[in-house]
Write a protein that holds these residues in place. Structure first.
Motif, mmCIF file in Angstrom:
data_model
loop_
_atom_site.group_PDB
_atom_site.id
_atom_site.type_symbol
_atom_site.label_atom_id
_atom_site.label_comp_id
_atom_site.label_asym_id
_atom_site.label_seq_id
_atom_site.Cartn_x
_atom_site.Cartn_y
_atom_site.Cartn_z
ATOM 1 N N ARG A 222 8.136 -18.005 61.147
ATOM 2 C CA ARG A 222 7.427 -17.264 60.105
ATOM 3 C C ARG A 222 5.939 -17.592 60.183
ATOM 4 O O ARG A 222 5.557 -18.750 60.343
ATOM 5 N N LEU A 223 5.095 -16.568 60.049
ATOM 6 C CA LEU A 223 3.648 -16.758 60.185
ATOM 7 C C LEU A 223 2.957 -16.622 58.838
ATOM 8 O O LEU A 223 3.179 -15.671 58.103
ATOM 9 N N THR A 224 2.109 -17.605 58.513
ATOM 10 C CA THR A 224 1.240 -17.545 57.341
ATOM 11 C C THR A 224 -0.173 -17.300 57.841
ATOM 12 O O THR A 224 -0.732 -18.137 58.561
ATOM 13 N N VAL A 225 -0.768 -16.167 57.454
ATOM 14 C CA VAL A 225 -2.039 -15.759 58.029
ATOM 15 C C VAL A 225 -3.226 -16.298 57.252
ATOM 16 O O VAL A 225 -4.233 -16.721 57.831
ATOM 17 N N GLY A 226 -3.171 -16.295 55.929
ATOM 18 C CA GLY A 226 -4.294 -16.754 55.123
ATOM 19 C C GLY A 226 -5.541 -15.940 55.380
ATOM 20 O O GLY A 226 -5.501 -14.704 55.371
ATOM 21 N N ASP A 227 -6.653 -16.599 55.668
ATOM 22 C CA ASP A 227 -7.920 -15.913 55.918
ATOM 23 C C ASP A 227 -8.156 -15.633 57.397
ATOM 24 O O ASP A 227 -9.231 -15.170 57.779
ATOM 25 N N ALA A 228 -7.191 -15.921 58.256
ATOM 26 C CA ALA A 228 -7.362 -15.693 59.686
ATOM 27 C C ALA A 228 -7.576 -14.205 59.953
ATOM 28 O O ALA A 228 -6.917 -13.354 59.355
ATOM 29 N N ALA A 229 -8.502 -13.886 60.848
ATOM 30 C CA ALA A 229 -8.918 -12.502 61.068
ATOM 31 C C ALA A 229 -8.550 -12.020 62.467
ATOM 32 O O ALA A 229 -8.546 -12.801 63.420
ATOM 33 N N PRO A 230 -8.260 -10.715 62.617
ATOM 34 C CA PRO A 230 -7.899 -10.199 63.942
ATOM 35 C C PRO A 230 -9.004 -10.348 64.968
ATOM 36 O O PRO A 230 -8.737 -10.588 66.138
ATOM 37 N N GLU A 231 -10.262 -10.231 64.530
ATOM 38 C CA GLU A 231 -11.366 -10.346 65.487
ATOM 39 C C GLU A 231 -11.534 -11.768 66.009
ATOM 40 O O GLU A 231 -12.216 -12.001 67.022
ATOM 41 N N ASP A 232 -10.885 -12.725 65.361
ATOM 42 C CA ASP A 232 -10.894 -14.110 65.832
ATOM 43 C C ASP A 232 -9.522 -14.496 66.373
ATOM 44 O O ASP A 232 -9.180 -15.678 66.442
ATOM 45 N N ASP A 233 -8.739 -13.446 66.745
ATOM 46 C CA ASP A 233 -7.387 -13.640 67.282
ATOM 47 C C ASP A 233 -6.486 -14.420 66.341
ATOM 48 O O ASP A 233 -5.594 -15.155 66.773
ATOM 49 N N TYR A 234 -6.757 -14.277 65.026
ATOM 50 C CA TYR A 234 -5.964 -14.919 63.974
ATOM 51 C C TYR A 234 -5.938 -16.444 64.107
ATOM 52 O O TYR A 234 -4.955 -17.098 63.726
ATOM 53 N N ARG A 235 -7.014 -17.002 64.648
ATOM 54 C CA ARG A 235 -7.111 -18.465 64.733
ATOM 55 C C ARG A 235 -7.005 -19.072 63.334
ATOM 56 O O ARG A 235 -7.629 -18.610 62.394
ATOM 57 N N GLY A 236 -6.191 -20.097 63.232
ATOM 58 C CA GLY A 236 -5.986 -20.758 61.954
ATOM 59 C C GLY A 236 -4.727 -20.329 61.232
ATOM 60 O O GLY A 236 -4.278 -21.017 60.314
ATOM 61 N N ALA A 237 -4.149 -19.188 61.630
ATOM 62 C CA ALA A 237 -2.854 -18.810 61.074
ATOM 63 C C ALA A 237 -1.822 -19.870 61.476
ATOM 64 O O ALA A 237 -1.929 -20.503 62.528
ATOM 65 N N VAL A 238 -0.808 -20.050 60.634
ATOM 66 C CA VAL A 238 0.162 -21.128 60.860
ATOM 67 C C VAL A 238 1.552 -20.540 61.067
ATOM 68 O O VAL A 238 2.033 -19.744 60.247
ATOM 69 N N LEU A 239 2.180 -20.946 62.168
ATOM 70 C CA LEU A 239 3.552 -20.530 62.454
ATOM 71 C C LEU A 239 4.499 -21.649 62.050
ATOM 72 O O LEU A 239 4.334 -22.800 62.465
ATOM 73 N N HIS A 240 5.488 -21.299 61.233
ATOM 74 C CA HIS A 240 6.473 -22.255 60.742
ATOM 75 C C HIS A 240 7.754 -22.092 61.556
ATOM 76 O O HIS A 240 8.517 -21.137 61.360
ATOM 77 N N ALA A 241 7.976 -22.996 62.489
ATOM 78 C CA ALA A 241 9.143 -22.953 63.363
ATOM 79 C C ALA A 241 10.174 -23.981 62.913
ATOM 80 O O ALA A 241 9.914 -24.802 62.024
ATOM 81 N N ASP A 242 11.344 -23.962 63.546
ATOM 82 C CA ASP A 242 12.402 -24.913 63.171
ATOM 83 C C ASP A 242 11.987 -26.356 63.407
ATOM 84 O O ASP A 242 12.446 -27.265 62.703
ATOM 85 N N ASP A 243 11.108 -26.584 64.416
ATOM 86 C CA ASP A 243 10.751 -27.958 64.760
ATOM 87 C C ASP A 243 9.384 -28.381 64.247
ATOM 88 O O ASP A 243 8.824 -29.382 64.681
ATOM 89 N N GLY A 244 8.807 -27.582 63.324
ATOM 90 C CA GLY A 244 7.519 -27.954 62.760
ATOM 91 C C GLY A 244 6.569 -26.783 62.651
ATOM 92 O O GLY A 244 6.988 -25.622 62.734
ATOM 93 N N THR A 245 5.290 -27.069 62.452
ATOM 94 C CA THR A 245 4.290 -26.012 62.294
ATOM 95 C C THR A 245 3.323 -26.021 63.476
ATOM 96 O O THR A 245 3.048 -27.067 64.079
ATOM 97 N N TYR A 246 2.805 -24.834 63.781
ATOM 98 C CA TYR A 246 1.873 -24.649 64.887
ATOM 99 C C TYR A 246 0.710 -23.786 64.407
ATOM 100 O O TYR A 246 0.924 -22.769 63.725
ATOM 101 N N GLU A 247 -0.496 -24.171 64.780
ATOM 102 C CA GLU A 247 -1.670 -23.406 64.383
ATOM 103 C C GLU A 247 -2.121 -22.507 65.527
ATOM 104 O O GLU A 247 -2.295 -22.969 66.666
ATOM 105 N N VAL A 248 -2.302 -21.226 65.208
ATOM 106 C CA VAL A 248 -2.778 -20.275 66.208
ATOM 107 C C VAL A 248 -4.194 -20.674 66.643
ATOM 108 O O VAL A 248 -5.053 -20.955 65.817
ATOM 109 N N GLY A 249 -4.422 -20.698 67.940
ATOM 110 C CA GLY A 249 -5.717 -21.101 68.473
ATOM 111 C C GLY A 249 -5.722 -22.561 68.887
ATOM 112 O O GLY A 249 -6.058 -22.888 70.016
#
Length: 250
Positions: A16-43
């Motif tokens: 599941r992805l939480t986008v927050g203020d991450a923007a498409p022109e910045d390739d959604y850097r800072g969005a957070v992916l919630h996976a089974d084994d933890g969280t990952y930050e885009v970028g």
């Protein structure tokens, strides 16, 4: 809910992805992916991948009246479709290669469904129950090539993303496409000749649809060509924005 896939140094992860203020022109850097084994930050931890792994991409053409007028097509009596291979896929933010073999590269901003369960020969009324979510595809097209496969099935001709939106009604979405900052497309999915559920049912009469398969519902008129250096931003309200830049295939 947004579902996404991320390419990390250890391989792809999904969740599941939480986008927050991450923007498409910045390739959604800072969005957070919630996976089974933890969280990952885009970028920081990886980049967005196409949000599914299809066995095929089924694409419907000639599904907006203004496209028929633009291309001087006859109104189809049933959905007119073609197939892109999985090799055509690239994710949000990845470069669109401009092949040396074409001088007429163009775009098409389309809503797409991703199939959730194996199905065959379903009715339109049941189609929504087989959809995992909706995303955006850019049906890149080399107009001067002969036949749809040559025009539309090459590597990088299917930007897909940025994620899957699971909670959206596909039948009344506003959309727009900007190329190099210029508004090129603007329409609503209610203007489709065949609505998404009709298209899914129609294709299921001919193919066994598998989990992850993509069904794209066509594009409104798309005037103008793409030049190297152009950034294409396709937005479907309630789904998201897919952004890619055209580069030399070399």
């Amino acid at each position: 809910m947004r579902l996404a896939r991320l390419l990390t140094p250890a391989g792809p992860v999904s969740g599941r992805l939480t986008v927050g203020d991450a923007a498409p022109e910045d390739d959604y850097r800072g969005a957070v992916l919630h996976a089974d084994d933890g969280t990952y930050e885009v970028g920081r931890d990886g980049r967005l991948l196409p949000p599914c792994e299809p066995s095929a991409l089924y694409c419907v053409g000639r599904n907006f009246a203004e496209t028929l007028e633009q291309m001087d097509y006859e109104r189809p009596e049933e959905p007119d479709f073609f197939i892109k291979p999985p090799a055509s896929l690239i994710g949000h933010g990845q470069p669109i290669p401009s092949p040396e073999f074409t001088d007429e590269l163009t775009y098409a901003g389309e809503l797409a469904a991703v199939i959730d369960r194996r199905c065959r020969d379903i009715e339109p009324e049941a189609a929504s129950g087989f959809v995992r979510g909706y995303t955006i595809i850019n049906d890149v097209d080399a107009l001067d090539q002969q036949g749809r496969t040559a025009r539309k099935a090459f590597d990088g001709s299917g930007p897909l993303g940025p994620w899957l939106e699971t909670e959206v009604d596909p039948t009344g979405l506003e959309m727009w496409t900007d190329v190099a900052g210029e508004r090129r497309q603007e329409a609503n999915t209610e203007l489709m000749l065949f609505d998404p559920y009709e298209v899914i049912a129609f294709l299921s009469e001919r193919f066994t649809l598998r989990p992850g398969d993509v069904i794209a519902f066509g594009s409104p008129a798309n005037p103008g060509l793409l030049e190297r250096g152009d950034t294409v931003e396709i937005t479907y309200d309630g789904v998201g924005t897919l952004r890619n830049t055209v580069v030399s295939s070399r």
